[in-house]
Design a protein around this motif. Structure first.
Motif, short mmCIF file in Angstrom:
data_model
loop_
_atom_site.label_atom_id
_atom_site.label_comp_id
_atom_site.label_asym_id
_atom_site.label_seq_id
_atom_site.Cartn_x
_atom_site.Cartn_y
_atom_site.Cartn_z
N LEU A 127 -7.46 7.67 14.17
CA LEU A 127 -7.86 6.34 14.63
C LEU A 127 -7.37 5.32 13.61
O LEU A 127 -7.62 5.48 12.41
CB LEU A 127 -9.39 6.24 14.73
N ALA B 240 -4.64 6.63 18.09
CA ALA B 240 -5.30 5.57 18.85
C ALA B 240 -5.74 4.47 17.91
O ALA B 240 -5.98 4.71 16.72
CB ALA B 240 -6.51 6.13 19.60
N LEU C 149 -8.52 1.83 16.50
CA LEU C 149 -9.97 1.56 16.50
C LEU C 149 -10.10 0.22 15.78
O LEU C 149 -10.16 0.15 14.56
CB LEU C 149 -10.79 2.63 15.80
N ASN D 3 -4.28 5.84 23.03
CA ASN D 3 -5.32 5.00 23.63
C ASN D 3 -5.66 3.85 22.70
O ASN D 3 -5.42 3.91 21.50
CB ASN D 3 -6.59 5.81 23.93
N PHE E 173 -8.79 1.94 21.42
CA PHE E 173 -10.24 1.76 21.28
C PHE E 173 -10.47 0.42 20.59
O PHE E 173 -9.82 0.12 19.58
CB PHE E 173 -10.87 2.88 20.43
N CYS E 174 -11.40 -0.34 21.13
CA CYS E 174 -11.64 -1.67 20.58
C CYS E 174 -13.13 -1.99 20.64
O CYS E 174 -13.90 -1.33 21.34
CB CYS E 174 -10.85 -2.71 21.36
N LEU F 198 -15.16 -2.34 23.99
CA LEU F 198 -15.59 -1.15 24.73
C LEU F 198 -17.03 -0.81 24.40
O LEU F 198 -17.78 -0.28 25.23
CB LEU F 198 -14.75 0.08 24.36
N THR G 150 -18.89 2.29 17.10
CA THR G 150 -17.44 2.22 17.27
C THR G 150 -16.78 3.56 16.91
O THR G 150 -16.12 4.16 17.75
CB THR G 150 -16.84 1.10 16.40
N ALA H 250 -15.62 6.33 19.88
CA ALA H 250 -14.25 6.79 20.08
C ALA H 250 -14.20 8.33 20.08
O ALA H 250 -13.52 8.94 20.90
CB ALA H 250 -13.32 6.22 19.01
N LEU I 188 -15.64 9.62 23.39
CA LEU I 188 -14.74 9.43 24.54
C LEU I 188 -13.55 10.38 24.50
O LEU I 188 -13.01 10.75 25.54
CB LEU I 188 -14.26 7.97 24.60
N ASN J 198 -3.00 0.39 29.15
CA ASN J 198 -4.31 0.90 28.75
C ASN J 198 -4.78 1.95 29.76
O ASN J 198 -4.33 1.98 30.89
CB ASN J 198 -5.35 -0.22 28.67
N LEU K 3 -15.65 5.36 30.26
CA LEU K 3 -15.87 4.08 29.58
C LEU K 3 -17.10 3.38 30.14
O LEU K 3 -17.80 2.66 29.43
CB LEU K 3 -14.68 3.13 29.77
#
Lengths: 236, 236
Positions: free
Chosen positions: A7, A121, A123, A144, A146-147, A150, A160, A164, A167, B144, B150
């Protein structure tokens, strides 16, 4: 020490926000107010982002996208720095500089090398459309994005990092956080993730010293993404 | 009729699940039980996915990832079809066939064309790691991956369509759902999104007729992603 997923922190770690923002502001100031202190306004804009997130994390403000935090700060800074003549369309455009930040020279190549070894991904505390735009602008290929939006939490909240992992259906010990900031990695470690520090000594131009680390401070300490990929290859 | 973002259904619309799953099952049955009715087991596995999601949507089951729904159905189907001798590692591997579904011949090229015009993202009931794997397997580049996990809701729940719009910071009328299934598009339209139907006549092999549509049924009706990209180019 293999990790199934990496991440990445984005601002500073993957992209040179200081260089991109200050050069955009510089072009604008050349036309409007050549006396503008570009370094000061760039650093103040970045600081306002941290302050804005703190207000949300402390519960003083409801959830806000980073774009909104940036925009509110921009209006204040333009006033303070004698650039208040900017029109609304110009402000909208200027705020989008955070969607078009240049990757560091090693980012694209290093990321492609790392993607051969594991999932990669983001983050990031950025909002999703900001990250989608940075991915396009930098021609990066993430597995992916991740932010914060989400999870409606900013790093270093546990939601956070652990969100991640959940998910991706991976336990935290199979996930490694990559960042140029010690606090981000310390938080990730405290939630069971692994850690890789990447040196970005010019993150703040050369105005403020960037974080530094030595071997042993984290699971990995690397000079850039290519170095990290090579180190990981040797140990897996 | 321009849309800033296209959201794609994945199973059937982007990838040929029937072809990939039936050919994998066929190889396995050749070794273990040549009399296996491959079409029947493939269709039953797919039906179990719909049934499993319905149980969650109806509130009869707590949130479950699609991988779990697939696995539970697999164990039952192996027993019913005389393939119960499969070991646990073989079952884990077989269940991952849903992570390695071949794109339709036009998917990669069409998607790249569409990505020049707007954001392209998945909106799938699959779990995130499944979508990450399909993206890699098919060498696709999405902006995305939006997935059921999600939102902890399956399509056609509004949380999925509207959640993706919210995260992209776009109003629904600037977002178009792309699918080969009428029900998915009807739901998207009911929440204010636009719609594009893409014909995938062999989605169920040639065993069950796939959905069909004629011009006028939806905002766009296309033969494949390349046709859709050309139609969108002409109208924007």
């Amino acid at each position: 020490m293999s990790a199934k997923a990496l991440l990445f922190d984005v601002f500073g770690t993957c992209v040179d926000w200081f260089g991109s923002v200050s050069s955009t502001l510089s072009k604008l100031a050349d036309e409007l107010n050549p006396d503008t202190d570009i370094n000061a306004i760039t650093l103040a804009w970045r600081q306002a982002y941290f302050d804005g997130m703190s207000e949300v994390r402390n519960g003083n403000q409801p959830w806000r996208r980073v774009d909104e935090i940036h925009r509110e700060a921009l209006d204040r800074l333009l006033l303070e720095h004698g650039l208040d003549q900017l029109s609304e369309p110009q402000r909208i455009q200027l705020n989008l500089v955070w969607h078009r930040l240049a990757p560091w020279p090693d980012t694209r190549k290093g990321l492609a090398m790392l993607r051969k070894q594991s999932y990669v991904a983001t983050l990031s505390n950025g909002n999703l459309d900001l990250l989608m735009d940075l991915q396009r602008f930098g021609k990066l290929q993430w597995d992916n994005l991740f932010c914060s939006d989400l999870f409606q939490h900013f790093k270093p909240d546990p939601e956070t990092y652990l969100g991640a992992c959940r998910l991706m259906n991976l336990p935290p010990e199979q996930v490694m956080m990559v960042a140029s900031h010690r606090s981000d990695l310390a938080a990730a470690e405290s939630f069971g993730l692994r850690s890789a520090f990447v040196r970005r000594p010019t993150e703040f131009g050369n105005i403020i010293p960037a974080d530094s680390a030595i071997q042993g401070d984290f699971d990995y300490v690397a000079d850039d993404f290519i170095d990290l990929a090579q180190q990981l290859e040797q140990t897996t």
